[in-house]
Design a protein around this motif. Sequence first.
Motif, PDB file in Angstrom:
ATOM      1  N   LEU A 205       3.839  -6.696   2.077  1.00 18.69           N
ATOM      2  CA  LEU A 205       3.671  -6.404   3.497  1.00 18.69           C
ATOM      3  C   LEU A 205       4.593  -5.259   3.892  1.00 18.69           C
ATOM      4  CD1 LEU A 205       2.003  -7.630   5.868  1.00 18.69           C
ATOM      5  CD2 LEU A 205       4.123  -8.777   6.575  1.00 18.69           C
ATOM      6  N   TYR A 206       4.029  -4.268   4.525  1.00 20.89           N
ATOM      7  CA  TYR A 206       4.834  -3.178   5.089  1.00 20.89           C
ATOM      8  C   TYR A 206       4.822  -3.320   6.601  1.00 20.89           C
ATOM      9  CZ  TYR A 206       6.423   1.457   6.497  1.00 20.89           C
ATOM     10  OH  TYR A 206       7.125   2.478   7.067  1.00 20.89           O
ATOM     11  N   ARG A 207       6.001  -3.391   7.200  1.00 23.72           N
ATOM     12  CA  ARG A 207       6.113  -3.578   8.647  1.00 23.72           C
ATOM     13  C   ARG A 207       6.353  -2.239   9.342  1.00 23.72           C
ATOM     14  NH1 ARG A 207       6.272  -8.899   9.740  1.00 23.72           N
ATOM     15  NH2 ARG A 207       6.953 -10.321   8.077  1.00 23.72           N
ATOM     16  N   SER A 208       5.659  -2.029  10.434  1.00 22.58           N
ATOM     17  CA  SER A 208       5.800  -0.793  11.202  1.00 22.58           C
ATOM     18  C   SER A 208       7.236  -0.607  11.667  1.00 22.58           C
ATOM     19  CB  SER A 208       4.867  -0.827  12.411  1.00 22.58           C
ATOM     20  OG  SER A 208       5.141   0.239  13.284  1.00 22.58           O
ATOM     21  N   ALA A 212       6.762  -3.541  16.171  1.00 24.65           N
ATOM     22  CA  ALA A 212       7.011  -4.758  15.399  1.00 24.65           C
ATOM     23  C   ALA A 212       5.781  -5.633  15.245  1.00 24.65           C
ATOM     24  CB  ALA A 212       8.138  -5.564  16.054  1.00 24.65           C
ATOM     25  N   SER A 215       1.518  -4.266  11.031  1.00 28.39           N
ATOM     26  CA  SER A 215       1.865  -4.247   9.611  1.00 28.39           C
ATOM     27  C   SER A 215       0.619  -3.890   8.814  1.00 28.39           C
ATOM     28  CB  SER A 215       2.398  -5.608   9.158  1.00 28.39           C
ATOM     29  OG  SER A 215       1.402  -6.604   9.299  1.00 28.39           O
ATOM     30  N   GLU A 306       7.816  -8.358   1.080  1.00 31.99           N
ATOM     31  CA  GLU A 306       7.793  -7.128   1.874  1.00 31.99           C
ATOM     32  C   GLU A 306       8.137  -5.940   0.982  1.00 31.99           C
ATOM     33  OE1 GLU A 306      10.233  -7.316   5.349  1.00 31.99           O
ATOM     34  OE2 GLU A 306       9.542  -9.331   5.904  1.00 31.99           O
TER      35      GLU A 306
END
Length: 635
Positions: A205-208, A212, A215, A306
């Motif tokens: 998972l890549y979070r902005s 918030a 993703s 992540e």
Amino acid sequence: MTHLVVHGHFYQPPRENPWSGVIDPEPSALPYRDWNERIHAECYRPNGVARIVDGSGHIVRIVSNYELMSFNFGPTLLSWLERMHPETHARLVRADKESARARSGHGNAIAQGYNHTILPLCNDRDEETQVLWGIADFRHRFGREPESLWLPETACNERTLETLMNAGLRYVILAPQQAQRIRRDANSEWQDVSDGSVEPSMPYLYRSKRDASKSITLFFYDGPLARSVAFDGALRSSEGLVEAFADAASGEHRLVNVATDGESYGHHFKFGDRGIAYALDVAAASRGLRVTNYGEYLDHHPATYEAEIKVGENGEGTSWSCAHGVSRWIRDCGCETGGQPDWNQAWRGPLRAAFDALRDAAIPAYERMGSDAFDAPWKVRNEYIDVVLGREPAETFIERRASRALSHGEVQRLHTLLEIQRHSMLTYTSCGWFFADVGGIEGLQVLRYAARMLEMMEDSGMTPPRERFMTHLAEAKSNIASNGTAADLFRTRVLPSRRAIASVSKEIAPTTTANLIAHALADYATAAVRRGVAVDATLAIDVCARTLRDSIAAYLDTPGDATFAAAHALVSLVSPFGLVVLERAQEVMYAALMRGVSLDKNGEELAHLLGVSIDVAEVEARKSSVPPTFEANDS
């Protein structure tokens, strides 16, 4: 159960002549008319009708690899396929629908950035438009929303991922060397994987960094497996390939995922289409591998870890085909294909600077007139893909979005300004920088888009920065002395490709020809204009036919690659006069055979292309009906 996803990135750069909209003959693609045709015959078509054969070579079953593998096709390539090979285009659409039925509603197809520009090197607006045009093209063809978008050369930085998230995409495929660090959850320590050691058997998972609530899931493909398929001959043995897939299975999620150029399956490796077909349709199940796609896999195995990506040099990002981030498309980094040991790619920077000068000069004119006519001119550009796809006439498109009544002249100028914007993006097609020299067909093609852009800028009343543009091109030196610089190539190789189209009347404007016919038409049209007479389409047909006849005759008298290439290109031309030209070419070939000309291998290939039988009995039977225009002694 181990899940297996094989992704094929099928792509060719846009090759159409920007003045005619048709691909000019490309002799380097012989025996085919152009590279699109060649790769279609070797790869795109075969993968839609792949043969499963038994030990004796007998066909057991025919399958569509597109129903078995995750895939994307470049939008500009799809446009060409739809026009030139609609049956192949239809197979792709059908395969996506069939795979959706088999994969819990998740089709195998994903979108692609529109014309394969390196997204992190785009300005903000161009990157957004490239993504939105790619999504719109996908929606137009496949009738659904894409879950992912293939990033050209997998090139991305943090801004690119934000653009994908803003577009509502679910996941993206990256190379293992693009990962920077991973962690199990928000409470865990980050683990550095910048050496390419990221585990490919699970999603991340890549979070902005900006919002918030947003993703996107990252899949890092298995690098060693991908290299073995693309470069190390793994497709020689389907059983060996599946063995390698099974050996790669590891981790709690039990995912094996591989991404390569789709052209590996048939074009780069002959019969690769059959190899992957047998591997996925027959052999995989015997090794406990369940063939699926990323979307279906995610339904059952959502990302828990992540990941963060490398930012690359100057924050420009990274890619799968450049060891220096994305330097391959902006500077002389040492990454190239097809060069000689003493060559360099110092031309890359000046070439990009030349296109930047045109792009930046075109923006104020579009903003000025666009802001007067539209409430949101850049939103209008994002929607202009509807015109490109033929979903709406340009005039209707512009009038429907105008904030006030527009004159016919204003509509025409706005259309030109939007076309300038489209051609500006086309100049940045990645292949223009990928190879070893600026004088290759890919470099010449992006220069053609720039030439057309300059022409339209002048037609719309703008004063383009032609001198600055040419100064930058003069700094882009070819490695081949006879080429000179990109400025020399622009004058000698690019501008001539427009003359026949620009000089001849609308009756023959759609004609795309080999250089020989183009020059003949241009000379004829110039002479007609000087005499003050109209360009006569009938006479133009005769010019085409005479030129073609003389070319083939020259080839038959003095066989050689150059004359054969010219003849091949001429008989393959797409034009309103195609049938007339073909008939006359056939007459010339039969006349030569009846004259007793002995054909070498190239000559036999030319006869085959013309549909001319070289059977002795049939040739003898024709002797009594030689066309008067081409008698047996006609040269």
